[in-house]
Design a protein around this motif. Structure first.
Motif, PDB file in Angstrom:
ATOM      1  N   GLU A   1     -65.847 -21.752  30.977  1.00 15.37           N
ATOM      2  CA  GLU A   1     -66.841 -20.937  31.662  1.00 15.37           C
ATOM      3  C   GLU A   1     -66.128 -19.714  32.231  1.00 15.37           C
ATOM      4  OE1 GLU A   1     -70.014 -22.251  33.399  1.00 15.37           O
ATOM      5  OE2 GLU A   1     -70.193 -23.867  31.925  1.00 15.37           O
ATOM      6  N   SER A   2     -66.543 -18.527  31.784  1.00 16.15           N
ATOM      7  CA  SER A   2     -65.803 -17.349  32.219  1.00 16.15           C
ATOM      8  C   SER A   2     -65.922 -17.148  33.730  1.00 16.15           C
ATOM      9  CB  SER A   2     -66.278 -16.110  31.466  1.00 16.15           C
ATOM     10  OG  SER A   2     -67.643 -15.900  31.741  1.00 16.15           O
ATOM     11  N   ALA A   3     -67.010 -17.662  34.319  1.00 14.49           N
ATOM     12  CA  ALA A   3     -67.166 -17.513  35.765  1.00 14.49           C
ATOM     13  C   ALA A   3     -66.042 -18.223  36.520  1.00 14.49           C
ATOM     14  CB  ALA A   3     -68.512 -18.054  36.208  1.00 14.49           C
ATOM     15  N   GLU A   4     -65.403 -19.155  35.831  1.00 16.71           N
ATOM     16  CA  GLU A   4     -64.326 -19.907  36.478  1.00 16.71           C
ATOM     17  C   GLU A   4     -62.989 -19.164  36.432  1.00 16.71           C
ATOM     18  OE1 GLU A   4     -64.396 -22.952  38.058  1.00 16.71           O
ATOM     19  OE2 GLU A   4     -66.560 -22.699  37.962  1.00 16.71           O
ATOM     20  N   ASN A   5     -62.941 -18.061  35.669  1.00 19.71           N
ATOM     21  CA  ASN A   5     -61.685 -17.329  35.575  1.00 19.71           C
ATOM     22  C   ASN A   5     -61.235 -16.829  36.940  1.00 19.71           C
ATOM     23  OD1 ASN A   5     -61.356 -17.623  32.901  1.00 19.71           O
ATOM     24  ND2 ASN A   5     -61.664 -15.468  32.375  1.00 19.71           N
ATOM     25  N   PHE A   6     -59.968 -17.001  37.228  1.00 18.19           N
ATOM     26  CA  PHE A   6     -59.434 -16.365  38.416  1.00 18.19           C
ATOM     27  C   PHE A   6     -57.929 -16.229  38.256  1.00 18.19           C
ATOM     28  CE2 PHE A   6     -57.378 -19.899  40.691  1.00 18.19           C
ATOM     29  CZ  PHE A   6     -57.954 -21.007  40.065  1.00 18.19           C
ATOM     30  N   THR A   7     -57.349 -15.439  39.101  1.00 12.16           N
ATOM     31  CA  THR A   7     -55.905 -15.207  39.020  1.00 12.16           C
ATOM     32  C   THR A   7     -55.261 -15.504  40.368  1.00 12.16           C
ATOM     33  OG1 THR A   7     -56.095 -12.911  39.715  1.00 12.16           O
ATOM     34  CG2 THR A   7     -56.169 -13.319  37.356  1.00 12.16           C
ATOM     35  N   PHE A   8     -54.024 -15.897  40.314  1.00 11.04           N
ATOM     36  CA  PHE A   8     -53.243 -15.861  41.552  1.00 11.04           C
ATOM     37  C   PHE A   8     -51.851 -15.329  41.262  1.00 11.04           C
ATOM     38  CE2 PHE A   8     -50.695 -19.752  41.058  1.00 11.04           C
ATOM     39  CZ  PHE A   8     -51.463 -20.536  40.205  1.00 11.04           C
ATOM     40  N   ALA A   9     -51.283 -14.697  42.272  1.00  9.54           N
ATOM     41  CA  ALA A   9     -49.945 -14.128  42.147  1.00  9.54           C
ATOM     42  C   ALA A   9     -48.924 -15.138  42.663  1.00  9.54           C
ATOM     43  CB  ALA A   9     -49.843 -12.839  42.944  1.00  9.54           C
ATOM     44  N   TYR A  10     -47.716 -15.054  42.144  1.00  9.08           N
ATOM     45  CA  TYR A  10     -46.669 -15.990  42.543  1.00  9.08           C
ATOM     46  C   TYR A  10     -45.382 -15.199  42.794  1.00  9.08           C
ATOM     47  CZ  TYR A  10     -44.586 -20.691  42.586  1.00  9.08           C
ATOM     48  OH  TYR A  10     -43.987 -21.869  42.947  1.00  9.08           O
ATOM     49  N   ILE A  11     -44.922 -15.221  44.026  1.00  7.34           N
ATOM     50  CA  ILE A  11     -43.673 -14.546  44.414  1.00  7.34           C
ATOM     51  C   ILE A  11     -42.738 -15.627  44.926  1.00  7.34           C
ATOM     52  CG2 ILE A  11     -42.633 -12.829  45.977  1.00  7.34           C
ATOM     53  CD1 ILE A  11     -45.431 -11.502  46.109  1.00  7.34           C
ATOM     54  N   SER A  12     -41.458 -15.547  44.594  1.00  7.95           N
ATOM     55  CA  SER A  12     -40.578 -16.655  44.967  1.00  7.95           C
ATOM     56  C   SER A  12     -39.143 -16.204  45.232  1.00  7.95           C
ATOM     57  CB  SER A  12     -40.582 -17.706  43.843  1.00  7.95           C
ATOM     58  OG  SER A  12     -40.058 -18.940  44.305  1.00  7.95           O
ATOM     59  N   ASP A  13     -38.423 -16.998  45.988  1.00  4.67           N
ATOM     60  CA  ASP A  13     -36.968 -16.877  46.148  1.00  4.67           C
ATOM     61  C   ASP A  13     -36.517 -15.458  46.520  1.00  4.67           C
ATOM     62  OD1 ASP A  13     -35.513 -19.606  45.186  1.00  4.67           O
ATOM     63  OD2 ASP A  13     -37.414 -19.338  44.160  1.00  4.67           O
ATOM     64  N   ALA A  14     -36.944 -15.028  47.717  1.00  2.00           N
ATOM     65  CA  ALA A  14     -36.582 -13.694  48.203  1.00  2.00           C
ATOM     66  C   ALA A  14     -35.199 -13.677  48.874  1.00  2.00           C
ATOM     67  CB  ALA A  14     -37.633 -13.195  49.189  1.00  2.00           C
ATOM     68  N   HIS A  15     -34.792 -14.812  49.449  1.00  2.00           N
ATOM     69  CA  HIS A  15     -33.456 -14.959  50.039  1.00  2.00           C
ATOM     70  C   HIS A  15     -33.084 -13.857  51.027  1.00  2.00           C
ATOM     71  CE1 HIS A  15     -31.999 -18.489  47.756  1.00  2.00           C
ATOM     72  NE2 HIS A  15     -32.893 -18.098  46.891  1.00  2.00           N
ATOM     73  N   ILE A  16     -34.021 -13.518  51.905  1.00  3.41           N
ATOM     74  CA  ILE A  16     -33.780 -12.473  52.908  1.00  3.41           C
ATOM     75  C   ILE A  16     -32.571 -12.877  53.764  1.00  3.41           C
ATOM     76  CG2 ILE A  16     -34.754 -11.336  54.941  1.00  3.41           C
ATOM     77  CD1 ILE A  16     -35.949 -10.636  52.039  1.00  3.41           C
ATOM     78  N   GLN A  17     -31.584 -11.979  53.833  1.00  3.08           N
ATOM     79  CA  GLN A  17     -30.285 -12.348  54.410  1.00  3.08           C
ATOM     80  C   GLN A  17     -29.913 -11.437  55.572  1.00  3.08           C
ATOM     81  OE1 GLN A  17     -27.296 -12.718  51.401  1.00  3.08           O
ATOM     82  NE2 GLN A  17     -25.807 -13.656  52.772  1.00  3.08           N
ATOM     83  N   HIS A  18     -29.753 -12.058  56.734  1.00  6.07           N
ATOM     84  CA  HIS A  18     -29.398 -11.322  57.946  1.00  6.07           C
ATOM     85  C   HIS A  18     -27.904 -11.026  57.955  1.00  6.07           C
ATOM     86  CE1 HIS A  18     -29.157 -11.162  62.601  1.00  6.07           C
ATOM     87  NE2 HIS A  18     -29.641 -10.020  62.157  1.00  6.07           N
TER      88      HIS A  18
END
Ligand SMILES: [Fe+2]
Ligand SMILES: [Fe+2]
Length: 357
Positions: free
Chosen positions: A34-51
């Motif tokens: 069912e095309s009405a069920e189409n959706f997207t999500f974004a995935y961002i990972s492992d940024a390792h912000i370092q102080h």
């Protein structure tokens, strides 16, 4: 958002994004009959912000996350939500988590967070929970049951009694090939919760599990490994369509174990080498049932990019758009019943392994 998104339209807008920026965002499309069920999500990972000190952070890692956030905000169609796959921080400090959270706050849309070991082992997730919420949970979205697990726990003795300071515990878990480290696990408490959570779900409902470490055993020395993977897999076995999406490995991996497909996502910080180099380690234990391949991880953006995943059949077709490498498709082959990298499955097409160390 539009209820009908063709793959071609999607790639068109993604191409525009790629032209704007060369940073890794994973965009995933779930396409149902069912095309009405189409959706997207974004995935961002492992940024390792370092102080570093004061207000100074490692700029290269900052840039990776900032650009990924900017790209996610430019996506057309808008993703329904965003997953952050863990390792927001490098050594789990408030400074790192605050700085990462500030950059993530520029994202438009709901973000679901997954715990990484670099976020956890300083204060055992206390500050992270204040910022982002519970360490494991589930939610339903347009006919799919999503589960978030904290897969980076380990034995109580190691966690609570082994180290004189929290800082040392964090550093020991952050190391690779470190004999003082300890294998990751989901743990009994969460497995009991998962069993109860899944009990309510119809066996025909597609299940997508987000974990930080792979819920399969690939390479113990680098904790590309989850100690109780088999027990978690057993809980997922009754379902017809199951996909585990994980970060931590900073490279393309895919595998099929029984009914469960495994796909990794990219890091915004850096790529890890391909497992071909694993044979230099004593504990070379590749258990992948499907051959994989990748190019040179020492190109800055190699092993980074974004992908969308099509679940039209309930199994994953992952389309990787890579900035320094040709586009890749890891598609579920209904005949062999496993994901396959179409371009690189044939032995003659394999990229040569790197020999950097
Ligand atoms: Fe990581
Ligand atoms: Fe990690």
């Amino acid at each position: 958002m539009s209820s009908h998104i063709t793959r071609r339209d999607f790639l068109k807008s993604a191409g525009a994004l790629a032209a704007v920026s060369a940073l890794p965002v994973s965009l995933i499309e779930l396409a149902f009959a069912e095309s009405a069920e189409n959706f997207t999500f974004a995935y961002i990972s492992d940024a390792h912000i370092q102080h570093i000190r004061g207000k100074e952070f490692v700029r290269n890692w900052d840039k990776g996350l900032i650009r990924a956030v900017a790209e996610a905000n430019l996506m057309t169609p808008r993703p329904d939500f965003i997953i952050f796959g863990g390792d927001l921080a490098q050594l789990g400090s408030k400074e790192e988590l605050d700085h990462g959270a500030e950059m993530m706050s520029a994202l438009r849309g709901k973000v679901h967070y997954v715990m990484g070991e670099h976020d956890y082992y300083l204060d055992l997730g206390e500050y992270w929970e204040k910022l982002f919420g519970p360490q494991y949970y589930s939610f339903d979205h347009k006919g799919v049951h999503f589960v978030v697990l904290n897969s980076i726990l380990t034995y109580d003795d190691w966690t609570y009694h082994r180290w004189p300071t929290a800082e040392q515990r964090m550093v020991e878990m952050a190391g690779l090939d470190n004999p003082n480290g300890s294998p990751f696990m989901v743990g009994e408490k969460q497995r009991q919760w998962l069993a109860q959570d899944l009990d309510k779900v119809d066996k025909g409902t597609p299940i997508v599990v987000f974990s930080h470490s792979p819920l399969q055993k690939i390479f113990r020395g680098w904790n590309f490994w989850t100690e109780d993977a088999e027990e978690v897999q057993a809980l997922l076995r009754p379902f017809k369509k199951v996909t585990v999406l994980y970060g931590h490995v900073h490279q393309i991996q895919y595998n099929q174990i029984g009914n469960i497909s495994f796909n990794s996502v990219m890091a915004t910080a850096w790529p890890w080498p391909y497992p071909t180099t694993y044979r230099q380690a004593e504990s070379h234990l590749p258990k992948l049932t499907v051959p994989i391949n990748r190019a040179d991880p020492f190109q800055e953006r190699d092993g980074t990019g974004w992908q969308f995943i099509n679940l039209a059949t309930g199994n994953v077709d992952a389309h990787y758009i890579l900035y320094d490498n040709p586009a890749r498709t890891v598609a579920f082959n209904t005949q062999s019943g496993q994901p396959e990298d179409k371009q690189y499955q044939a032995l003659d097409n394999r990229l040569p392994p790197q020999n950097h160390y």
